[in-house]
Design an enzyme around this catalytic site. Structure first.
Site, PDB file in Angstrom:
ATOM      1  N   LYS A  49      -6.588  -0.432   4.561  1.00 38.08           N
ATOM      2  CA  LYS A  49      -7.110  -0.255   3.041  1.00 38.08           C
ATOM      3  C   LYS A  49      -8.507  -1.095   2.940  1.00 38.08           C
ATOM      4  CE  LYS A  49      -2.562   1.471   1.827  1.00 38.08           C
ATOM      5  NZ  LYS A  49      -1.172   1.074   0.818  1.00 38.08           N
ATOM      6  N   GLN A  93       1.562  -3.566  -2.356  1.00 41.46           N
ATOM      7  CA  GLN A  93       1.896  -2.902  -1.311  1.00 41.46           C
ATOM      8  C   GLN A  93       3.509  -2.721  -1.094  1.00 41.46           C
ATOM      9  OE1 GLN A  93       0.156  -1.268   1.331  1.00 41.46           O
ATOM     10  NE2 GLN A  93       2.127  -0.489   2.152  1.00 41.46           N
ATOM     11  N   ASP A 116      -2.798   3.656  -7.232  1.00 41.64           N
ATOM     12  CA  ASP A 116      -1.705   4.217  -6.414  1.00 41.64           C
ATOM     13  C   ASP A 116      -0.826   5.515  -6.882  1.00 41.64           C
ATOM     14  OD1 ASP A 116      -1.148   3.485  -3.509  1.00 41.64           O
ATOM     15  OD2 ASP A 116      -0.089   1.637  -4.167  1.00 41.64           O
TER      16      ASP A 116
HETATM   17  C1  BQF Z   1      -1.929   7.623  11.201  1.00 44.47           C
HETATM   18  C2  BQF Z   1       3.678   3.758   4.210  1.00 44.47           C
HETATM   19  C3  BQF Z   1       5.861   4.215   4.399  1.00 44.47           C
HETATM   20  C4  BQF Z   1       6.243   3.034   3.527  1.00 44.47           C
HETATM   21  C5  BQF Z   1       4.916   2.596   3.018  1.00 44.47           C
HETATM   22  C6  BQF Z   1      -2.782   6.267   9.351  1.00 44.47           C
HETATM   23  C7  BQF Z   1      -1.315   5.041   7.681  1.00 44.47           C
HETATM   24  C8  BQF Z   1      -0.418   5.420   8.430  1.00 44.47           C
HETATM   25  C9  BQF Z   1      -0.386   6.224   9.588  1.00 44.47           C
HETATM   26  C10 BQF Z   1      -1.555   4.201   6.563  1.00 44.47           C
HETATM   27  C11 BQF Z   1       1.995   3.936   4.397  1.00 44.47           C
HETATM   28  C12 BQF Z   1       1.788   5.281   5.507  1.00 44.47           C
HETATM   29  C13 BQF Z   1       0.992   3.370   3.962  1.00 44.47           C
HETATM   30  C14 BQF Z   1      -1.516   6.608   9.903  1.00 44.47           C
HETATM   31  C15 BQF Z   1      -0.476   3.876   4.470  1.00 44.47           C
HETATM   32  C16 BQF Z   1       0.337   5.709   5.419  1.00 44.47           C
HETATM   33  O1  BQF Z   1      -2.735   7.753  11.635  1.00 44.47           O
HETATM   34  O2  BQF Z   1      -0.836   8.375  11.434  1.00 44.47           O
HETATM   35  C17 BQF Z   1      -2.669   5.652   8.138  1.00 44.47           C
HETATM   36  O3  BQF Z   1      -1.908   3.276   6.440  1.00 44.47           O
HETATM   37  N1  BQF Z   1      -0.452   4.628   5.518  1.00 44.47           N
HETATM   38  C18 BQF Z   1       1.295   2.390   3.018  1.00 44.47           C
HETATM   39  O4  BQF Z   1       0.574   1.784   2.504  1.00 44.47           O
HETATM   40  O5  BQF Z   1       2.679   2.080   2.772  1.00 44.47           O
HETATM   41  C19 BQF Z   1       3.657   2.862   3.188  1.00 44.47           C
HETATM   42  C20 BQF Z   1       4.636   4.407   4.794  1.00 44.47           C
END
Ligand code: BQF
Length: 290
Positions: A49, A93, A116
């Site tokens: 991010k 987060q 968010d």
């Molecule tokens: C990709 C998230 C579960 C719990 C908290 C690209 C992200 C993930 C995968 C990413 C996620 C999942 C995020 C890929 C943010 C998505 O190429 O497959 C990017 O950064 N995510 C989060 O902030 O908290 C989570 C999943």
């Protein structure tokens, strides 16, 4: 079968955001992120991010705190960001350490900075079709559907999983009036009878249950659009990291039946991060709340 390329759509949208910043805004958009604890996946997510902010010319601030941080200390940090006039939007987060109640933390975030889109004010406004910060993953999904001009009006959409962050809000967005929306939505979950039969009725499947490769090819109608929201780490000794990412969809058996499908990695996950940037720009321009 065509891949819905989250990387391509993200790059397209990020180029537009960067062009808007370069053309000059009253204020440089500023995203802050709070990360509590040492969850390895969370660190990756937050770092991506922050990096994405740099790519488009946004300012970012990362606030890291140890896992032992108390809920009161975290609420104090939230208040600081709420009242910092330079911060347009911020995220806490998830997941948070078990001793912290994320509901109380979400409620403490000023809804005008809730990029968010988790605050109940934003959720309620979204549900009523009012301007709101849309939750990042559902927002990313609608943007990927829009980019590929995927028809949604009158389609049967089956959402698998009813979380507050993905399943429930995407079911609302896809059933809303307009594009992309006007779907007939079925929201399924762990108590659904005969889930495979429900999924077989779907023109559009959204898989958001968090079980690796759960949705199988013989559950999917020929020509369906499949959106895989799952980001599951499974052991893989051939990888340097010792794991690989797989979705909630068994890609090998499902992809041949689809008209369109999102890959994992490279699908919805990237769009989640990009949607956060869109919300941050809207926050800095006061597009939602004036
Ligand atoms: C990709 C998230 C579960 C719990 C908290 C690209 C992200 C993930 C995968 C990413 C996620 C999942 C995020 C890929 C943010 C998505 O190429 O497959 C990017 O950064 N995510 C989060 O902030 O908290 C989570 C999943």
């Amino acid at each position: 079968m065509q891949l819905l390329d989250g990387k391509l759509v993200s790059q397209t949208i990020k180029a537009q955001l960067a062009a808007e910043v370069a053309a000059g805004l009253k204020k440089t958009p500023h995203l802050a992120a709070i990360l509590v604890g040492e969850n390895a996946a969370s660190q990756v997510y937050v770092n991506s991010k922050i990096k994405s902010c740099e790519e488009v010319g946004f300012k970012s601030t990362l606030i890291q705190r140890p896992a032992e941080t108390t809920e009161a200390e975290l609420l104090e940090l939230v208040q600081q960001l709420n009242s910092d006039p330079d911060v347009d939007g911020f995220i806490v987060q998830l997941p948070l350490p078990k001793h912290i109640n994320d509901e109380r933390v979400t409620l403490a975030i000023d809804h005008r900075k809730d990029v968010d889109g988790f605050h109940p004010i934003n959720f309620g406004r979204m549900a009523q079709g009012m301007p709101a910060f849309l939750p990042a993953t559902p927002y990313g999904i609608v943007e990927i559907l829009r980019h590929y001009h995927i028809e949604t009006a009158g389609k049967n959409c089956v959402v698998v999983g009813r979380s507050n962050i993905v399943g429930t809000p995407i079911s609302i967005l896809l059933s809303r009036k307009g594009y992309p929306g006007d779907c007939t939505v079925t929201l399924t979950h762990s108590r659904t009878h005969d889930l495979p039969a429900e999924v077989r009725r779907a023109d559009i499947v959204v898989a958001a249950i968090g079980i690796p490769e759960f949705i199988k090819g013989d559950w999917v109608k020929e020509g369906a659009v499949v959106i895989d929201v799952g980001i599951n780490r499974v052991a893989d000794e051939s990888k340097k990291s010792g794991f690989k990412l797989v979705g909630d969809v068994d890609f090998e058996s499902v992809a041949p039946k689809c008209s369109y499908i999102t890959p994992v990695p490279g699908g919805v996950g990237l769009m989640t991060v990009t949607a956060l940037l869109i919300n941050t720009l809207k926050a800095s321009k006061r597009e939602i709340y004036g």
